[in-house]
Structure formats: C-alpha cells, structure tokens
Write a protein that holds these residues in place. Structure first.
Motif, mmCIF file in Angstrom:
data_model
loop_
_atom_site.group_PDB
_atom_site.id
_atom_site.type_symbol
_atom_site.label_atom_id
_atom_site.label_comp_id
_atom_site.label_asym_id
_atom_site.label_seq_id
_atom_site.Cartn_x
_atom_site.Cartn_y
_atom_site.Cartn_z
ATOM 1 N N MET A 1 0.844 -1.196 0.000
ATOM 2 C CA MET A 1 0.000 0.000 0.000
ATOM 3 C C MET A 1 0.881 1.248 0.000
ATOM 4 O O MET A 1 1.707 1.437 0.907
ATOM 5 C CB MET A 1 -0.912 0.012 1.239
ATOM 6 C CG MET A 1 -1.808 1.243 1.319
ATOM 7 S SD MET A 1 -2.807 1.287 2.831
ATOM 8 C CE MET A 1 -3.836 -0.167 2.614
ATOM 9 N N ASP A 2 0.738 2.082 -1.035
ATOM 10 C CA ASP A 2 1.526 3.297 -1.098
ATOM 11 C C ASP A 2 0.888 4.394 -0.253
ATOM 12 O O ASP A 2 -0.149 4.195 0.394
ATOM 13 C CB ASP A 2 1.694 3.758 -2.549
ATOM 14 C CG ASP A 2 0.349 3.949 -3.249
ATOM 15 O OD1 ASP A 2 -0.688 3.788 -2.566
ATOM 16 O OD2 ASP A 2 0.334 4.257 -4.452
ATOM 17 N N PHE A 3 1.526 5.554 -0.257
ATOM 18 C CA PHE A 3 1.056 6.644 0.598
ATOM 19 C C PHE A 3 -0.307 7.165 0.161
ATOM 20 O O PHE A 3 -1.138 7.520 1.008
ATOM 21 C CB PHE A 3 2.083 7.784 0.586
ATOM 22 C CG PHE A 3 1.681 8.959 1.428
ATOM 23 C CD1 PHE A 3 1.794 8.912 2.814
ATOM 24 C CD2 PHE A 3 1.163 10.111 0.833
ATOM 25 C CE1 PHE A 3 1.403 9.994 3.597
ATOM 26 C CE2 PHE A 3 0.775 11.188 1.607
ATOM 27 C CZ PHE A 3 0.901 11.132 2.995
ATOM 28 N N ALA A 4 -0.559 7.218 -1.152
ATOM 29 C CA ALA A 4 -1.842 7.730 -1.641
ATOM 30 C C ALA A 4 -2.990 6.828 -1.202
ATOM 31 O O ALA A 4 -4.047 7.313 -0.759
ATOM 32 C CB ALA A 4 -1.806 7.860 -3.163
ATOM 33 N N GLU A 5 -2.812 5.524 -1.283
ATOM 34 C CA GLU A 5 -3.856 4.600 -0.854
ATOM 35 C C GLU A 5 -4.067 4.675 0.657
ATOM 36 O O GLU A 5 -5.196 4.602 1.142
ATOM 37 C CB GLU A 5 -3.496 3.183 -1.274
ATOM 38 C CG GLU A 5 -3.490 2.963 -2.786
ATOM 39 C CD GLU A 5 -3.101 1.548 -3.144
ATOM 40 O OE1 GLU A 5 -2.720 0.794 -2.204
ATOM 41 O OE2 GLU A 5 -3.177 1.195 -4.331
ATOM 42 N N PHE A 6 -2.960 4.807 1.394
ATOM 43 C CA PHE A 6 -3.075 4.927 2.848
ATOM 44 C C PHE A 6 -3.813 6.200 3.241
ATOM 45 O O PHE A 6 -4.686 6.196 4.131
ATOM 46 C CB PHE A 6 -1.688 4.897 3.483
ATOM 47 C CG PHE A 6 -1.709 5.080 4.978
ATOM 48 C CD1 PHE A 6 -2.097 4.038 5.815
ATOM 49 C CD2 PHE A 6 -1.346 6.300 5.546
ATOM 50 C CE1 PHE A 6 -2.127 4.208 7.195
ATOM 51 C CE2 PHE A 6 -1.370 6.465 6.919
ATOM 52 C CZ PHE A 6 -1.755 5.409 7.741
ATOM 53 N N ALA A 7 -3.506 7.322 2.575
ATOM 54 C CA ALA A 7 -4.192 8.582 2.871
ATOM 55 C C ALA A 7 -5.670 8.498 2.523
ATOM 56 O O ALA A 7 -6.525 9.009 3.251
ATOM 57 C CB ALA A 7 -3.525 9.720 2.099
ATOM 58 N N VAL A 10 -7.364 6.407 5.316
ATOM 59 C CA VAL A 10 -7.518 7.152 6.564
ATOM 60 C C VAL A 10 -8.593 8.224 6.432
ATOM 61 O O VAL A 10 -9.448 8.395 7.315
ATOM 62 C CB VAL A 10 -6.172 7.779 6.981
ATOM 63 C CG1 VAL A 10 -6.361 8.698 8.189
ATOM 64 C CG2 VAL A 10 -5.161 6.690 7.306
ATOM 65 N N SER A 11 -8.591 8.953 5.320
ATOM 66 C CA SER A 11 -9.605 9.994 5.125
ATOM 67 C C SER A 11 -11.002 9.401 5.028
ATOM 68 O O SER A 11 -11.973 9.981 5.549
ATOM 69 C CB SER A 11 -9.285 10.792 3.863
ATOM 70 O OG SER A 11 -9.312 9.952 2.714
ATOM 71 N N GLY A 12 -11.135 8.231 4.385
ATOM 72 C CA GLY A 12 -12.436 7.581 4.315
ATOM 73 C C GLY A 12 -12.932 7.142 5.676
ATOM 74 O O GLY A 12 -14.130 7.290 5.991
ATOM 75 N N LEU A 13 -12.040 6.597 6.506
ATOM 76 C CA LEU A 13 -12.434 6.186 7.853
ATOM 77 C C LEU A 13 -12.814 7.388 8.716
ATOM 78 O O LEU A 13 -13.780 7.326 9.496
ATOM 79 C CB LEU A 13 -11.292 5.402 8.501
ATOM 80 C CG LEU A 13 -10.977 4.031 7.889
ATOM 81 C CD1 LEU A 13 -9.764 3.419 8.564
ATOM 82 C CD2 LEU A 13 -12.179 3.097 8.000
ATOM 83 N N ILE A 14 -12.070 8.477 8.573
ATOM 84 C CA ILE A 14 -12.391 9.681 9.352
ATOM 85 C C ILE A 14 -13.750 10.240 8.931
ATOM 86 O O ILE A 14 -14.573 10.629 9.774
ATOM 87 C CB ILE A 14 -11.282 10.738 9.184
ATOM 88 C CG1 ILE A 14 -9.985 10.243 9.832
ATOM 89 C CG2 ILE A 14 -11.713 12.065 9.793
ATOM 90 C CD1 ILE A 14 -8.807 11.173 9.612
#
Length: 230
Positions: A1-7, A10-14
């Motif tokens: 998982m790269d940084f874009a997918e991780f961001a 996280v934004s979707g969960l928030i």
C-alpha cells in the motif's frame, strides 16, 4: 500500500466516523456528537478565514499592485470594521456597515424584482395554442395564477359574492398545493442526501466503522440503563 492509498483509507475512515458521530444524536446528545459538531464548526471557520484572506490578496492587494488604486477604498472600509473591537472607536465601523448594507440592499432588491416579479409576470403570459397537453398545462398555469392573485387581492373571502368567492377559495387550494409541493421537494432533497451518506457508509472503507459505532451505541445504552438502576 503506497502513501496515496493509505491517505485515502484514513480519510475515508475519518469521514465515516464523523458521519456516524453526527448520527449518534438520534439516540441522545453525547460527547461524540459534540466532538463532530465542534470539528465541523472549527474547520468551516478556518476555511472561511483562509478564503477571506485569499480573496483579499487576489481581489485587493494584487489589483492595487497592478495599478487599480481605487481598490484602496474597499480595503480601508474593511479595516474600519475592526474598530468594533474597541469601545471609543466603534462608531467608525458604522460607515463600513452602512456601505455594505446599502450596496447589498440595492443589489438584492434589483435581483428580487427581476426574479420574483418581472420573470413571474413573463412566465404567466403564455399562449393557449399548441398540442393538447401543452394547452392543458398552460390552462392550469393561467387558472392557478388568476385564483392565487384573487385570493391575495380579496383578503376577506366571506365578503365576496358568488362566483368570486369560489375563485378566491380555489386560490387558497392552489397555494396549499404549491406549499405542499415545495415542502415535499425539500424533504425529498434531504432524503437524497441521507441516501447518499448511507451508500457511502456501506462502501469501502467506511463500512469498517459501522461495527465500531454499533459497539459504542450499545455501550452508551448499557451505561444509561445501569445509571437508571442505580
């Protein structure tokens, strides 16, 4: 998982967590709802301040630098508004407020006359010729306009004679249908927003927050029941 997918995760969960925290008000007011509410108000206020500063730089400072020196006048009026924070110099801000209210009133009145009077009169002047469905639609519009107009023109329906009283009463029903349709459209738009949020909560990765939210609500219910027993 790269940084874009991780961001994105996280934004979707928030976003899902904040949505569920707002919906927790359906049970009762709690700290989760207040956190989400204060977060929204804080972000909106911060965004408003940042947008205002950007607007001043783009519409004011940059144009003054380009040689449009008359933009100094609204800049001075804007600075004068900050005198409201003082006691002795608060009267200076009244000039800025007077200019804002005067310009805003003039612009809004012109727009309201054009939108709510002139355009409605133009829309009421329609042709009764055409296809059968067009003629029926236009007759309904003309009938509704005449009845509603007579209802407002003759306020005391009981003092009218027949058949004018029937026409005025029909205008009342036309207004009731209109207001009912407007209210139904407002409710439908809110239900559309609710359906959109439900679709989002059932999509990836938002649905991971649903069991967490259910567990929190169950804990709140258990705490309330235990507190009542005590």
């Amino acid at each position: 998982m790269d940084f874009a997918e991780f961001a994105s995760l996280v934004s979707g969960l928030i976003a899902a967590a904040l949505t569920l925290m707002i919906y927790s008000l359906l049970y009762r007011e709690n700290i989760l709802y207040r956190i989400a509410e204060h977060t929204f108000v804080g972000i909106y206020a911060g965004y408003g301040v940042a947008y205002a500063v950007k607007n001043i730089m783009d519409q004011g400072v940059s144009r003054i630098s380009a040689g449009n020196y008359w933009f100094i006048i609204p800049m001075i009026l804007g600075v004068m508004l900050f005198t409201r924070f003082t006691v002795k110099q608060a009267w200076i801000s009244r000039y800025s407020m007077a200019v804002m209210v005067g310009v805003g009133t003039g612009v809004s009145v012109r727009a309201l006359i054009e939108a709510q009077i002139v355009r409605q009169i133009k829309a009421s002047v329609i042709s009764l010729y055409g296809g059968p469905f067009t003629v029926i639609d236009n007759l309904i519009i003309v009938f509704g306009f005449i009845c509603a107009f007579l209802y407002f023109f003759f306020t005391d329906i009981s003092a009218l004679r027949r058949p004018m009283s029937y026409i005025a009463k029909a205008g009342r029903y036309v207004l009731m249908f209109t207001f009912g349709g407007a209210f139904g459209g407002t409710v439908l738009s809110r239900m559309t927003l609710f359906a959109g949020r439900m679709q989002y909560l059932l999509s990836y990765p938002a649905y991971y927050m649903i069991p967490v939210f259910v567990a929190i609500i169950c804990a709140m219910i258990y705490y309330d029941l235990r507190k009542k027993k005590e």
